[in-house]
Design a protein around this motif. Structure first.
Motif, PDB file in Angstrom:
ATOM      1  N   GLU A 171      -8.445  -2.159  -4.712  1.00 23.96           N
ATOM      2  CA  GLU A 171      -8.912  -1.700  -3.396  1.00 23.96           C
ATOM      3  C   GLU A 171      -9.206  -0.200  -3.417  1.00 23.96           C
ATOM      4  O   GLU A 171     -10.202   0.261  -2.840  1.00 23.96           O
ATOM      5  CB  GLU A 171      -7.868  -2.027  -2.329  1.00 23.96           C
ATOM      6  CG  GLU A 171      -7.730  -3.526  -2.058  1.00 23.96           C
ATOM      7  CD  GLU A 171      -6.563  -3.851  -1.129  1.00 23.96           C
ATOM      8  OE1 GLU A 171      -5.776  -2.918  -0.821  1.00 23.96           O
ATOM      9  OE2 GLU A 171      -6.424  -5.022  -0.734  1.00 23.96           O
ATOM     10  N   LYS A 172      -8.353   0.554  -4.102  1.00 20.80           N
ATOM     11  CA  LYS A 172      -8.553   2.000  -4.184  1.00 20.80           C
ATOM     12  C   LYS A 172      -9.828   2.328  -4.949  1.00 20.80           C
ATOM     13  O   LYS A 172     -10.599   3.209  -4.554  1.00 20.80           O
ATOM     14  CB  LYS A 172      -7.345   2.658  -4.859  1.00 20.80           C
ATOM     15  CG  LYS A 172      -7.423   4.183  -4.900  1.00 20.80           C
ATOM     16  CD  LYS A 172      -6.166   4.776  -5.504  1.00 20.80           C
ATOM     17  CE  LYS A 172      -6.259   6.297  -5.546  1.00 20.80           C
ATOM     18  NZ  LYS A 172      -5.052   6.899  -6.152  1.00 20.80           N
TER      19      LYS A 172
ATOM     20  N   ASN B 172       0.814  -1.214   0.000  1.00 23.06           N
ATOM     21  CA  ASN B 172       0.000   0.000   0.000  1.00 23.06           C
ATOM     22  C   ASN B 172       0.851   1.269   0.000  1.00 23.06           C
ATOM     23  O   ASN B 172       0.502   2.259  -0.653  1.00 23.06           O
ATOM     24  CB  ASN B 172      -0.959  -0.007   1.191  1.00 23.06           C
ATOM     25  CG  ASN B 172      -2.061  -1.032   1.021  1.00 23.06           C
ATOM     26  OD1 ASN B 172      -2.662  -1.137  -0.046  1.00 23.06           O
ATOM     27  ND2 ASN B 172      -2.302  -1.833   2.047  1.00 23.06           N
TER      28      ASN B 172
ATOM     29  N   ASN C 176       0.365   3.726  -3.142  1.00 24.49           N
ATOM     30  CA  ASN C 176      -0.254   5.019  -2.853  1.00 24.49           C
ATOM     31  C   ASN C 176       0.727   6.167  -2.677  1.00 24.49           C
ATOM     32  O   ASN C 176       0.328   7.340  -2.747  1.00 24.49           O
ATOM     33  CB  ASN C 176      -1.140   4.904  -1.615  1.00 24.49           C
ATOM     34  CG  ASN C 176      -2.347   4.016  -1.850  1.00 24.49           C
ATOM     35  OD1 ASN C 176      -3.128   4.244  -2.767  1.00 24.49           O
ATOM     36  ND2 ASN C 176      -2.482   2.966  -1.041  1.00 24.49           N
TER      37      ASN C 176
ATOM     38  N   PRO D 147      -3.767  -3.374  -4.897  1.00 25.68           N
ATOM     39  CA  PRO D 147      -4.030  -2.068  -4.272  1.00 25.68           C
ATOM     40  C   PRO D 147      -4.866  -1.159  -5.159  1.00 25.68           C
ATOM     41  O   PRO D 147      -5.663  -0.363  -4.656  1.00 25.68           O
ATOM     42  CB  PRO D 147      -2.621  -1.480  -4.064  1.00 25.68           C
ATOM     43  CG  PRO D 147      -1.714  -2.656  -4.055  1.00 25.68           C
ATOM     44  CD  PRO D 147      -2.320  -3.633  -5.010  1.00 25.68           C
TER      45      PRO D 147
END
Length: 407
Positions: free
Chosen positions: A364-365, A228, A232, A361
């Protein structure tokens, strides 16, 4: 004649200077410098304090008040590589800042002019490349100690804590593990020239062993890089302005060009080591998906010129694959296949890493933002600007097809 080519190559490898390949570090810059001349202290100061300056909202103001410096005092390859690394970090930080929608489309002339002049001198593009952040961004804590993660540090950091350290150093250690095979290449060509099958099998075996070791080293990424944090935070600072929706026209380098320029961000595709073994083993990506072959060829322009020259020199050598095919020795074919299989294994593992660090990720975002799961969105792109999973699948497929089948 092939023999003359081999001899010429063997001689240049013994010298090791023409292609900037170190006997211990391979394509990595051995013992990178850490300090620039005093004139460039303002550059170093910003580069060493990027995370704090970004967090405090001071980064762009500090960059904008810099004086425009001449690069005349940057003499020597290592000093120029350090300066390119420093200006690359500053540029990425200036453009992306906090990684939100506040993106700068113009790089101020006080940075753009010296950065582009230096880039031209080095034969590199004016953006942070793999040769900067991985190959020239390291030091040993104990100079006499081993080249291990525990005994290493990076020279400069982006926001994201130790994520950058983990990503860059594990990448370097993978590179270094594979680089141990480079010295086998002239031995291999010499064995082909003299029809010495035992020496050829031995050299191929050592190359296979190094590639297998590289895959094992790659596993360290799970220990040192949080998915993550990478997705990110760090990934944003490694992103370029080619194929990037946030900078669709590219970046304007003020005082250098009148129109924006597009450059890809740092990518594993810019690593010379794996392109080197593709060439050696006869893995021709232009026989597969054209976009993958085009991307890999384009990535050579992001490598130091000496490394590009090496790959071109390698392409002119006699074909190992054709030699194995024409020889008819089943044992030689098996040893060759072991080497190709090691490349397949590395690429499969790379694909699983991409799924863990970019695809998952990203999904998920999108779920958090309740947006459509369009795989072509920026979230699913690698730092080089490609549809990363599609690219890796294509490269893997071409590598697998290179395995020699039984007659």
């Amino acid at each position: 004649m092939p023999g003359d080519n081999v001899s010429a190559m063997e001689g240049s490898w013994k010298i090791g200077e023409e292609f900037h390949i170190d006997k211990d570090m391979g394509f990595a810059l051995p013992n990178p410098l850490e300090e620039l001349p005093h004139t460039y202290a303002p550059w170093i100061s910003i580069a060493r304090n990027l995370p704090v300056l970004i967090e405090n909202g001071q980064l762009r103001a500090e960059v904008e008040k810099l004086s425009q410096l001449s690069i005349d005092e940057l003499r020597g390859h290592k000093l120029q590589r350090l300066a390119h690394l420093v200006l690359g970090y500053i540029t990425m930080a200036y453009v992306w800042n906090r990684g939100d929608e506040d993106v700068r489309k113009v790089l101020p002339r006080n940075i753009a002019v010296p950065y582009c002049e230096l880039s031209k001198k080095l034969g590199l593009p004016p953006i942070l490349v793999y040769a900067d952040c991985v190959l020239a961004n390291w030091k040993k804590k104990d100079p006499n100690g081993p080249l291990t993660y525990e005994n290493m540090e990076i020279l400069f950091s982006f926001p994201g804590g130790d994520c950058g350290k983990g990503f860059f150093l594990v990448s370097l250690l993978v590179e270094n593990a594979a680089a141990s095979a480079i010295k086998e290449i002239p031995i291999l060509f010499n064995a082909m020239q003299h029809q010495d099958q035992d020496a050829l099998k031995k050299a191929l075996g050592k190359i296979t062993s190094c590639l297998c070791k590289a895959r094992e080293v790659f596993k360290q990424i799970h220990t040192h890089v949080d998915p993550n944090e990478f997705f990110n935070v760090l990934r944003i600072y490694l992103s370029g302005w080619k194929g990037n929706a946030r900078l669709p026209d590219g970046l304007l380098y003020e005082g250098v060009w009148d129109t924006p320029k597009q450059y890809a961000g740092g990518s594993a595709g810019q690593s010379s080591i794996f392109q080197c073994f593709d060439v050696l083993l006869g893995i021709q990506h232009n026989t597969g998906e054209k976009f993958a072959a085009s991307f890999l060829q384009d990535m050579r322009q992001y490598m130091p010129p000496a490394h590009r020259d090496f790959l071109q020199s390698l392409e002119k050598q006699p074909s190992l694959r054709e030699f194995v095919l024409s020889n008819g020795d089943p044992d030689l074919k098996a040893v060759y296949n072991d080497c190709v299989s090691a490349m397949v294994s590395l690429r499969k593992y790379h694909k699983t890493i991409v799924k863990s660090y970019i695809v998952k990720p990203g999904e998920e975002k999108r779920m958090q933002n309740q947006t459509s799961a369009d795989p072509s969105e920026q979230e699913n792109k690698g730092t080089g600007g490609t549809e990363v999973l599609s690219f890796l699948k294509a490269v893997l497929c071409t590598t697998e097809k290179c395995l020699l089948t039984e007659d």
